[in-house]
Scaffold this motif. Sequence first.
Motif, short mmCIF file in Angstrom:
data_model
loop_
_atom_site.label_atom_id
_atom_site.label_comp_id
_atom_site.label_asym_id
_atom_site.label_seq_id
_atom_site.Cartn_x
_atom_site.Cartn_y
_atom_site.Cartn_z
N PHE A 207 40.32 -39.25 2.48
CA PHE A 207 39.44 -38.59 1.69
C PHE A 207 38.34 -39.44 1.61
CE2 PHE A 207 43.64 -37.33 -0.39
CZ PHE A 207 43.22 -35.81 -0.62
N VAL A 254 40.49 -33.02 -6.47
CA VAL A 254 39.53 -33.70 -5.61
C VAL A 254 38.23 -33.67 -6.20
CG1 VAL A 254 38.41 -33.62 -3.33
CG2 VAL A 254 40.75 -32.77 -3.46
N PHE A 263 40.90 -38.39 -4.44
CA PHE A 263 41.81 -37.65 -4.99
C PHE A 263 42.46 -38.18 -6.48
CE2 PHE A 263 46.66 -37.02 -4.95
CZ PHE A 263 46.73 -35.74 -4.97
#
Length: 269
Positions: A207, A254, A263
Amino acid sequence: MKLKSQGKNYASFDFGELQVIALRDGYVDMPPTRLRTASGALLSTSPIGLKLVDGQLRLSVNAFLIIDKDASVLVDTGASNTWHDTMGALLDALKEAGVDRSAVSHVALTHTHEDHVNGLVAPDGSEAFPRLKQVFVAEEEISVFTGRLAPLRSRVCVVEDGARITDRISAVRAVGHSPGHTAYEATSSAGRLLAWGDLIHVPSVQFFYPEIAWEYDDDQSKAVASRKSLLQRQTQPNLYVAGAHLDFPGIGRVSERDGAFAFHAVAAS
């Protein structure tokens, strides 16, 4: 997205007119050298935030059942008994959730790696979902339906970008990890949920560093491009994601800040 009930291997959510059940097939441990640059090279240093268990990357293996009126669509199927013995719990997870496996009417495959497709066949060799009507998969990946999967070939339907699985579920092309890698988006009055398969393998890293690829990506650069594009897309309000290798139950939101993503899991306790 509201938690309805949960157990060791499942978490059930109300999502507007839909019910979404996260199912835990198990986990698999991988060496951190599986993380790569977009060109496929080994990383020169370990990324900040990397989480290891006994020196290994622990990847949760999840599937998601989306119940839409008379259709019960299972996105991916786990590994059954064909890979590590730390996987293969999906049928037990369905039972724990109070879902008869004969209720699964459709399977939507994000791709055809072992931990996503082999659960179509139960450990005893029978069909895992005896009343299955259709299996959706990208054209590039149909060739896997031989051998133990051959009896399902007549029910395989080619899915293309934007194709409708049900009135509320459609396909979203996301190639890179595999030649036909596909995500599935479910729409309700509560928002939209994107079940994105293997867009992310290591949530503690990818991420924040979406440019980091995975050794088993068929095309690392395309996988990175798909990841960045869909992560950006999913930062909009009322959009949720469901990931095959996000920490169970693998459902959340997100956010983005200065080109890095984060996240935010939906509470499951």
